[in-house]
Design an enzyme around this catalytic site. Structure first.
Site, PDB file in Angstrom:
ATOM      1  N   LYS A  44       0.804  -1.224  -0.092  1.00 58.60           N
ATOM      2  CA  LYS A  44      -0.038  -0.014  -0.076  1.00 58.60           C
ATOM      3  C   LYS A  44       0.619   1.126  -0.061  1.00 58.60           C
ATOM      4  O   LYS A  44       0.266   2.378  -0.582  1.00 58.60           O
ATOM      5  CB  LYS A  44      -1.024   0.237   1.228  1.00 58.60           C
ATOM      6  CG  LYS A  44      -2.057  -1.090   1.050  1.00 58.60           C
ATOM      7  CD  LYS A  44      -3.059  -0.821   0.058  1.00 58.60           C
ATOM      8  CE  LYS A  44      -4.190  -1.876   0.200  1.00 58.60           C
ATOM      9  NZ  LYS A  44      -5.547  -1.406  -0.457  1.00 58.60           N
TER      10      LYS A  44
HETATM   11  C1  PLP Z   1      -3.527  -7.026   3.949  1.00 62.03           C
HETATM   12  C2  PLP Z   1      -4.441  -6.561   2.529  1.00 62.03           C
HETATM   13  N1  PLP Z   1      -4.435  -7.443   1.769  1.00 62.03           N
HETATM   14  C3  PLP Z   1      -5.137  -7.214   0.509  1.00 62.03           C
HETATM   15  C4  PLP Z   1      -5.552  -5.919   0.483  1.00 62.03           C
HETATM   16  C5  PLP Z   1      -6.405  -5.689  -1.145  1.00 62.03           C
HETATM   17  O1  PLP Z   1      -5.735  -4.757  -1.913  1.00 62.03           O
HETATM   18  P1  PLP Z   1      -6.327  -3.754  -2.889  1.00 62.03           P
HETATM   19  O2  PLP Z   1      -6.944  -2.945  -1.917  1.00 62.03           O
HETATM   20  O3  PLP Z   1      -5.479  -3.311  -3.723  1.00 62.03           O
HETATM   21  O4  PLP Z   1      -7.482  -4.626  -3.540  1.00 62.03           O
HETATM   22  C6  PLP Z   1      -5.440  -4.896   1.373  1.00 62.03           C
HETATM   23  C7  PLP Z   1      -6.041  -3.569   1.061  1.00 62.03           C
HETATM   24  O5  PLP Z   1      -6.428  -3.115   2.051  1.00 62.03           O
HETATM   25  C8  PLP Z   1      -4.926  -5.214   2.583  1.00 62.03           C
HETATM   26  O6  PLP Z   1      -4.469  -4.452   3.360  1.00 62.03           O
END
Ligand code: PLP
Length: 326
Positions: A44
């Protein structure tokens, strides 16, 4: 001398690492895009910085401003790091099902944290969507980030994560598999890889209790699909603008128990100490085995670090209470 001018310059260029034991029965090569090497220990960081830079560029975020966001923790971490370097304040709204570590980590990097109940409808004034929006309206000189609908989220992955995977696999990637929350990762990476090679297959990992899989298969937003679940970071009870359903070939759902068990197995069998959505993602890869042949190069993206889950998936008392240990 070789050094980064600040911590933000260390974002990206993460390694691609072969999975060995857990995927030994699959015919294909399985490679993990290992995002915990980012300075905030998650993928992120990439989109947080992109969202801030785009908001600065068009004046939504002004000097001395306050960044407000609803976050399960990782986006908050990325935003907080950028806020420190660039001189902004940050307020993050979280739901109470998120691990305590995630809240403490955000406070450690100087953010104010507001906690909201998980089990209320998205349009309920107490929900974390509503509270973040309201704080954005009420706080002077603030900017509400809205990672769900903010196009800079997908753009970050289209510009950095996707090209890195393409180059690291020498253009040989055949499948990209990843957990879906806001959709930024799957849409950005998937969009880039399909532009380079339209035959690349893109699969999303969903949870039981989330609307994505059914919506993708039927076009129906079925409220009956929505119920509380344990897996963190993936699945939604809304349809974020960042999920581009057209470029996703399919979703597979992973149970809370499997996601937790495979989070432990990644650590114990691969030496990969990762978050809960990584466990869900690797189990999803195993569920999709019938789609792979010996020529395939499958890339699975692991979002965040195991340290954020030591009170849960890495705590055997918690695992036993949840009925996840046999
Ligand atoms: C630990 C974790 N895995 C997966 C995701 C999903 O990613 P995306 O928001 O890019 O779909 C997030 C998003 O908040 C996350 O914090």
């Amino acid at each position: 001398m070789q050094y980064a001018k600040n911590i933000l310059e260390t974002i990206g260029k993460t390694p691609l690492v072969k999975l060995n034991r857990l995927t030994a029965d699959l015919p294909c090569l399985v490679l993990a895009k290992y995002e915990t090497f980012n300075p905030g220990n998650s993928v992120k960081d990439r989109m947080a910085l992109q969202m801030i830079e785009d908001a600065e560029a068009d004046g939504r975020l002004k000097p001395g401003g306050t960044i407000i966001e609803g976050t399960s923790g990782n986006t908050g971490m990325g935003l907080a790091l950028a806020a420190i370097v660039k001189g902004y304040k940050s307020i993050f709204v979280m739901s109470d099902k998120q691990s305590k570590e995630k809240m403490d980590i955000l406070k450690a990097v100087g953010a104010e944290v507001v906690v909201c109940p998980t089990n209320v409808a998205p349009d309920d004034p107490r929900s974390y969507y509503s509270v973040s929006k309201r704080l954005g309206d009420e706080t002077p000189n603030s900017w509400y980030v809205n990672q769900y609908d903010n196009p800079s989220n997908t753009k970050a992955h289209y510009k950095s994560t996707g090209p890195e995977i393409w180059e690291q696999t020498d253009g040989k990637v055949t499948h990209f598999i990843v957990g879906v929350g806001t959709g930024g990762t799957i849409s950005g990476v998937g969009g880039f890889l399909k532009k380079k090679n339209p035959n690349v297959k893109v699969w999303g990992i969903d949870t039981y209790g989330s609307v994505f899989k059914k919506y993708h298969e039927t076009g129906v937003f079925d409220e009956k699909e929505i119920y509380p679940y344990v897996t963190e970071g993936i699945g939604e009870d809304i349809l974020p603008a960042n999920v581009n359903f057209d470029l996703i070939d399919g979703f597979t759902k992973v149970t809370d128990k499997d996601a937790a068990v495979y989070t432990q197995r990644l650590a114990k069998e691969e030496g990969m100490f990762l978050g809960n959505s990584a466990g869900a993602a690797v189990k999803g890869v195993l569920q999709l085995r019938e789609h792979f042949n010996s020529e395939d190069v499958v890339v699975v993206l692991f979002h965040d670090h195991g340290s954020r889950y030591v009170g849960k998936m890495f705590n055997d008392d918690w695992m036993r209470e949840m009925g996840y240990l046999d």
